[in-house]
Design a protein around this motif. Sequence first.
Motif, PDB file in Angstrom:
ATOM      1  N   ALA A  39      -4.921 -10.660   1.855  1.00 15.92           N
ATOM      2  CA  ALA A  39      -4.722  -9.630   0.835  1.00 15.92           C
ATOM      3  C   ALA A  39      -3.266  -9.165   0.818  1.00 15.92           C
ATOM      4  CB  ALA A  39      -5.661  -8.452   1.097  1.00 15.92           C
ATOM      5  N   LYS A  40      -2.694  -8.998   1.991  1.00 17.90           N
ATOM      6  CA  LYS A  40      -1.297  -8.567   2.076  1.00 17.90           C
ATOM      7  C   LYS A  40      -0.366  -9.639   1.528  1.00 17.90           C
ATOM      8  CE  LYS A  40       2.079  -6.654   5.322  1.00 17.90           C
ATOM      9  NZ  LYS A  40       2.321  -6.247   6.739  1.00 17.90           N
ATOM     10  N   LYS A  41      -0.606 -10.888   1.902  1.00 16.09           N
ATOM     11  CA  LYS A  41       0.242 -12.006   1.477  1.00 16.09           C
ATOM     12  C   LYS A  41       0.239 -12.166  -0.042  1.00 16.09           C
ATOM     13  CE  LYS A  41       0.727 -17.043   1.986  1.00 16.09           C
ATOM     14  NZ  LYS A  41       0.196 -18.248   2.669  1.00 16.09           N
ATOM     15  N   HIS A  42      -0.927 -11.979  -0.657  1.00 11.18           N
ATOM     16  CA  HIS A  42      -1.054 -12.217  -2.101  1.00 11.18           C
ATOM     17  C   HIS A  42      -1.093 -10.919  -2.906  1.00 11.18           C
ATOM     18  CE1 HIS A  42      -1.619 -16.545  -1.674  1.00 11.18           C
ATOM     19  NE2 HIS A  42      -2.371 -16.282  -0.619  1.00 11.18           N
ATOM     20  N   ASN A  43      -0.744  -9.808  -2.259  1.00 11.53           N
ATOM     21  CA  ASN A  43      -0.665  -8.518  -2.933  1.00 11.53           C
ATOM     22  C   ASN A  43      -1.975  -8.167  -3.650  1.00 11.53           C
ATOM     23  OD1 ASN A  43       0.660  -6.120  -3.631  1.00 11.53           O
ATOM     24  ND2 ASN A  43       1.338  -6.965  -5.598  1.00 11.53           N
ATOM     25  N   ILE A  44      -3.080  -8.365  -2.941  1.00  6.79           N
ATOM     26  CA  ILE A  44      -4.402  -8.060  -3.478  1.00  6.79           C
ATOM     27  C   ILE A  44      -4.705  -6.582  -3.209  1.00  6.79           C
ATOM     28  CG2 ILE A  44      -6.866  -8.579  -3.347  1.00  6.79           C
ATOM     29  CD1 ILE A  44      -6.067 -11.389  -2.366  1.00  6.79           C
ATOM     30  N   LYS A  45      -4.912  -5.827  -4.266  1.00  4.89           N
ATOM     31  CA  LYS A  45      -5.135  -4.382  -4.143  1.00  4.89           C
ATOM     32  C   LYS A  45      -6.595  -4.078  -3.816  1.00  4.89           C
ATOM     33  CE  LYS A  45      -0.888  -3.599  -5.437  1.00  4.89           C
ATOM     34  NZ  LYS A  45       0.112  -3.182  -4.428  1.00  4.89           N
ATOM     35  N   PRO A  46      -6.877  -2.912  -3.262  1.00  5.67           N
ATOM     36  CA  PRO A  46      -8.267  -2.496  -3.048  1.00  5.67           C
ATOM     37  C   PRO A  46      -9.029  -2.424  -4.372  1.00  5.67           C
ATOM     38  CG  PRO A  46      -6.763  -1.082  -1.826  1.00  5.67           C
ATOM     39  CD  PRO A  46      -5.918  -1.926  -2.732  1.00  5.67           C
ATOM     40  N   ALA A  47     -10.323  -2.667  -4.326  1.00  4.02           N
ATOM     41  CA  ALA A  47     -11.147  -2.659  -5.535  1.00  4.02           C
ATOM     42  C   ALA A  47     -11.098  -1.309  -6.251  1.00  4.02           C
ATOM     43  CB  ALA A  47     -12.580  -3.019  -5.187  1.00  4.02           C
ATOM     44  N   LEU A  97     -10.561 -13.552  -6.215  1.00 12.93           N
ATOM     45  CA  LEU A  97     -10.723 -12.469  -5.249  1.00 12.93           C
ATOM     46  C   LEU A  97     -10.105 -11.159  -5.731  1.00 12.93           C
ATOM     47  CD1 LEU A  97     -11.985 -12.747  -2.325  1.00 12.93           C
ATOM     48  CD2 LEU A  97      -9.645 -12.635  -1.483  1.00 12.93           C
ATOM     49  N   ALA A  98      -8.980 -11.256  -6.400  1.00 13.12           N
ATOM     50  CA  ALA A  98      -8.213 -10.062  -6.773  1.00 13.12           C
ATOM     51  C   ALA A  98      -8.805  -9.291  -7.946  1.00 13.12           C
ATOM     52  CB  ALA A  98      -6.772 -10.449  -7.098  1.00 13.12           C
ATOM     53  N   VAL A  99      -9.741  -9.916  -8.685  1.00 18.13           N
ATOM     54  CA  VAL A  99     -10.262  -9.232  -9.877  1.00 18.13           C
ATOM     55  C   VAL A  99     -11.753  -8.916  -9.793  1.00 18.13           C
ATOM     56  CG1 VAL A  99      -8.488 -10.178 -11.394  1.00 18.13           C
ATOM     57  CG2 VAL A  99     -10.653 -11.411 -11.111  1.00 18.13           C
ATOM     58  N   ILE A 100     -12.464  -9.510  -8.850  1.00 20.05           N
ATOM     59  CA  ILE A 100     -13.885  -9.179  -8.679  1.00 20.05           C
ATOM     60  C   ILE A 100     -13.970  -7.851  -7.939  1.00 20.05           C
ATOM     61  CG2 ILE A 100     -16.078  -9.847  -7.651  1.00 20.05           C
ATOM     62  CD1 ILE A 100     -15.105 -12.786  -7.833  1.00 20.05           C
ATOM     63  N   THR A 101     -14.484  -6.847  -8.608  1.00 17.61           N
ATOM     64  CA  THR A 101     -14.546  -5.504  -8.026  1.00 17.61           C
ATOM     65  C   THR A 101     -15.648  -5.399  -6.975  1.00 17.61           C
ATOM     66  OG1 THR A 101     -13.814  -4.634 -10.163  1.00 17.61           O
ATOM     67  CG2 THR A 101     -14.691  -3.044  -8.566  1.00 17.61           C
ATOM     68  N   LYS A 102     -16.823  -5.870  -7.325  1.00 21.31           N
ATOM     69  CA  LYS A 102     -17.978  -5.763  -6.417  1.00 21.31           C
ATOM     70  C   LYS A 102     -18.825  -7.023  -6.519  1.00 21.31           C
ATOM     71  CE  LYS A 102     -20.230  -1.883  -5.575  1.00 21.31           C
ATOM     72  NZ  LYS A 102     -20.350  -1.843  -4.099  1.00 21.31           N
ATOM     73  N   ARG A 213     -10.818  -6.755  -0.185  1.00 22.33           N
ATOM     74  CA  ARG A 213     -10.753  -5.817  -1.304  1.00 22.33           C
ATOM     75  C   ARG A 213     -11.272  -4.431  -0.949  1.00 22.33           C
ATOM     76  NH1 ARG A 213     -10.862  -6.566  -6.934  1.00 22.33           N
ATOM     77  NH2 ARG A 213      -9.139  -5.206  -6.421  1.00 22.33           N
ATOM     78  N   ASN A 214     -11.675  -4.234   0.308  1.00 23.96           N
ATOM     79  CA  ASN A 214     -12.271  -2.954   0.694  1.00 23.96           C
ATOM     80  C   ASN A 214     -13.410  -2.581  -0.241  1.00 23.96           C
ATOM     81  OD1 ASN A 214     -10.602  -1.676   3.017  1.00 23.96           O
ATOM     82  ND2 ASN A 214      -9.069  -2.478   1.601  1.00 23.96           N
ATOM     83  N   SER A 215     -14.290  -3.559  -0.471  1.00 26.94           N
ATOM     84  CA  SER A 215     -15.395  -3.378  -1.410  1.00 26.94           C
ATOM     85  C   SER A 215     -16.696  -3.767  -0.722  1.00 26.94           C
ATOM     86  CB  SER A 215     -15.184  -4.247  -2.655  1.00 26.94           C
ATOM     87  OG  SER A 215     -16.301  -4.164  -3.514  1.00 26.94           O
TER      88      SER A 215
END
Length: 343
Positions: A39-47, A97-102, A213-215
């Motif tokens: 997540a850190k490497k690809h700048n993936i934000k929390p859901a 991964l970065a766009v699926i919220t739940k 994603r902390n989801s």
Amino acid sequence: MNAQTTTQLPIPPHFNPETVGAVWRVPYQQRAPEAQAWAKKHNIKPASKDKTRICLLLIDVQNTFCIPEFELFVGGKSGMGAVDDNVRLCEFIYRNLAVITKIVPTLDTHTAMQIFHPIFWVNAAGEHPIPAATNIIPADIEKGIWKVNPGVAFSLGCDYEFLEKHAYHYVKQLTQDGKYPLTVWPYHSMLGGIGHALVSAVEEAVFFHCIARNSQTQFEIKGNHPLTENYSVLRPEVLEGFDRRPIAQKNTSLIQQLLDFDAVIIAGQAKSHCVAWTVDDLLTEIRQVDINLAKKVYLLEDCTSPVVVPGVVDYTKAADAAFERFADAGMKIVKSTQEISFF
């Protein structure tokens, strides 16, 4: 809602498509820090930061349906349908991964003494029906071909006369509603058994998403009531008994939750049964609110397969017809490999 197009990510190096058709232990303690680093490497934000909230609804992606040597493996036309579907599904989860919220996986959940299992029924000789080869219709009960096994009444805490009346009403109701007749299935998705678990590779992808994603993954149990089937996660096949008392309830909280998402993506097994009937029930709910909501439902057609037993039964046409009907209502039929624009 703002338009959003998926920005696809690479597949993490731990994913091995060759292991999707096998059962193994997910190494959670190893994958968790890897997911955080990814997540850190690809700048993936929390859901929680998502402006467009997207739900991935996974229908019964369990060993019992998806591993070749298990009870109700969904082979589809190719004979390896569910395995191939799950390779694509895992890749879809990782790429998006970065766009699926739940992620909401449903779990078909059974014990031995249920209305669709062999022990529930007997013939005049005291024999149980052959699973997967026996359908029970009202005439079978009327003629005494099949009756409720008296031995199950005690364990279910029911009066035997009540069970007899219920079973006849239930089978008749299925016929009147135009559903599939009551099929006696092999014991499957048994609570506490390995068949009940998610496919290992899919479980790993879902866990990776949860951490990255902390989801929190939201598991939905279905099918555990002994006196009704539950192909759809949204409602049982028959809602009321012969005495008009409710047998089980619709999953109103999940229905509302799905309607509140900006987009709902659906995959899983089997296309002809639990997927089709879940989508059909969702469409029924949508029609009661606003048919335009159907446009926010996306069906991953290459991540689901119909029930096909060569020489016995083939539900491919029925499954395809259902998906055509869903598309006519406004739902979008998409492939897991394409970039999807959500509106």
